[in-house]
Scaffold this active site. Structure first.
Site, PDB file in Angstrom:
ATOM      1  N   SER A  16       2.803  -7.130 -10.613  1.00 36.94           N
ATOM      2  CA  SER A  16       3.315  -5.779 -10.800  1.00 36.94           C
ATOM      3  C   SER A  16       4.807  -5.786 -11.159  1.00 36.94           C
ATOM      4  O   SER A  16       5.334  -4.769 -11.589  1.00 36.94           O
ATOM      5  CB  SER A  16       3.101  -4.985  -9.511  1.00 36.94           C
ATOM      6  OG  SER A  16       3.687  -5.677  -8.423  1.00 36.94           O
ATOM      7  N   GLU A 157      13.912  -6.728  -2.978  1.00 36.47           N
ATOM      8  CA  GLU A 157      14.439  -6.372  -4.301  1.00 36.47           C
ATOM      9  C   GLU A 157      15.888  -5.915  -4.229  1.00 36.47           C
ATOM     10  O   GLU A 157      16.617  -5.988  -5.210  1.00 36.47           O
ATOM     11  CB  GLU A 157      13.531  -5.350  -4.975  1.00 36.47           C
ATOM     12  CG  GLU A 157      12.176  -5.996  -5.251  1.00 36.47           C
ATOM     13  CD  GLU A 157      11.337  -5.342  -6.324  1.00 36.47           C
ATOM     14  OE1 GLU A 157      11.798  -4.372  -6.955  1.00 36.47           O
ATOM     15  OE2 GLU A 157      10.205  -5.812  -6.527  1.00 36.47           O
ATOM     16  N   CYS A 189       1.725 -11.041   0.279  1.00 44.50           N
ATOM     17  CA  CYS A 189       2.392 -10.224  -0.735  1.00 44.50           C
ATOM     18  C   CYS A 189       3.372 -11.142  -1.460  1.00 44.50           C
ATOM     19  O   CYS A 189       4.013 -11.997  -0.832  1.00 44.50           O
ATOM     20  CB  CYS A 189       3.129  -9.072  -0.067  1.00 44.50           C
ATOM     21  SG  CYS A 189       4.185  -8.123  -1.187  1.00 44.50           S
TER      22      CYS A 189
HETATM   23  N1  DGL Z   1       3.131  -7.732  -6.092  1.00 37.10           N
HETATM   24  C1  DGL Z   1       2.703  -6.854  -5.030  1.00 37.10           C
HETATM   25  C2  DGL Z   1       1.716  -7.610  -4.117  1.00 37.10           C
HETATM   26  O1  DGL Z   1       1.743  -8.822  -4.011  1.00 37.10           O
HETATM   27  C3  DGL Z   1       3.876  -6.307  -4.240  1.00 37.10           C
HETATM   28  C4  DGL Z   1       4.696  -5.287  -4.984  1.00 37.10           C
HETATM   29  C5  DGL Z   1       3.918  -4.044  -5.339  1.00 37.10           C
HETATM   30  O2  DGL Z   1       3.578  -3.237  -4.461  1.00 37.10           O
HETATM   31  O3  DGL Z   1       3.624  -3.892  -6.512  1.00 37.10           O
HETATM   32  O4  DGL Z   1       0.889  -7.006  -3.505  1.00 37.10           O
END
Ligand code: DGL
Length: 277
Positions: A16, A157, A189
């Site tokens: 994302s 971030e 995550c």
């Molecule tokens: N990349 C997302 C995850 O690993 C975290 C950031 C988001 O909420 O987009 O779930």
């Protein structure tokens, strides 16, 4: 394409936003001969608070973009996208795919001694229930305790990797899991490996931290090897970079953040109009 040519084709990785760079970084470390094309959906981040339908639609668009780049395999670096979309993507996609959830679940089942496994992730990943589902398939006796930690992503971030605020938030999120007696914790995550030391301090030495980014790169290497798709030599690039980065917005901001995570030099990031795919 001949199989020998296919071995030299890049691996596609998407997330994302910036977080999936923790997965790309592990792939660079563990498979230094591979070319990588990374896509970060910086225009539409976060995925963690969006619905299954939306995350699936976004992921399908990104996969179409990556296939256009002639990737030989795709890693879904985002936990939320892996949780919501991987099953559908695998059905639709002609190249091998891997997500981060199964590798993380497998490593946790191997690591636990008392069968109590904690999982932390976005609201989407935790409410999908997918980590407990995989873990129980592997060990029906395992007890899995999930906790969404939505503030971790913005803290990372903002660059607050080592900061009293992050310590305090981590204590609030993790105390409950500690009180339940977990001995293993999945960092479910993309961003969490970047605050691994804070999380480790809060949970203490008695808890094994599982990093799905590391496990995914390891399993992807095995998978590519089994399929005869692993590149055995450094690719000849003819002036092209081994690693290419694409985003859907804010390429400069992405590049600055990425250069702090990946030490292999991100020369540039290009913007793609992903809604067109
Ligand atoms: N990349 C997302 C995850 O690993 C975290 C950031 C988001 O909420 O987009 O779930």
């Amino acid at each position: 394409m001949e199989k020998s040519d296919l071995r030299l084709a890049p691996i596609g990785v998407f997330d994302s936003g910036v977080g999936g760079l923790t997965v790309a970084r592990e792939m660079m470390r563990q498979m230094p001969n591979e070319r990588i094309i990374y896509f970060g959906d910086t225009a539409r981040v976060p995925y963690g608070s969006k619905s299954r339908e939306t995350v699936t639609k976004y992921s399908e668009q990104i996969v179409r973009f990556l296939l256009e780049q002639k990737v030989k395999a795709i890693a879904v670096a985002c936990n939320t996208a892996s949780a919501y979309a991987l099953g559908k993507l695998e059905e639709e996609t002609p190249v091998p795919m891997i997500g981060v959830i199964k590798p993380g679940a497998r490593a946790a089942v191997q690591a636990t001694r008392n069968g109590k496994i904690g999982v932390i992730g976005t609201e989407g990943t935790i409410s999908s229930g997918i980590y407990p589902e995989y873990i129980r398939q592997l060990n029906p006796q395992a007890q899995v305790l999930g906790r969404a930690c939505p503030l971790f992503v913005p803290l990372v971030e903002e660059g607050l990797l080592e900061d009293p605020v992050t310590d305090e938030i981590a204590r609030r999120y993790l105390t409950e899991l500690m009180d339940e007696g977990i001995d293993t914790l999945i960092l479910g995550c993309t961003h969490y490996p970047l605050i691994r030391s804070t999380i480790g301090r809060v949970v203490g030495d008695g808890v094994t931290l599982v990093n799905p980014a590391y496990e995914t790169a390891r399993e992807l290497k095995v998978m590519l090897g089994e399929k005869g798709l692993l590149s055995e030599e450094k690719p000849e690039l003819g002036g092209e970079s081994q690693y290419r980065f694409y985003v859907s917005d804010m390429a400069d901001k992405f590049r600055r953040f990425a250069n702090g995570i990946i030490k292999y030099g991100i020369l540039s990031a290009k913007t793609v109009h992903i809604e067109r795919y």
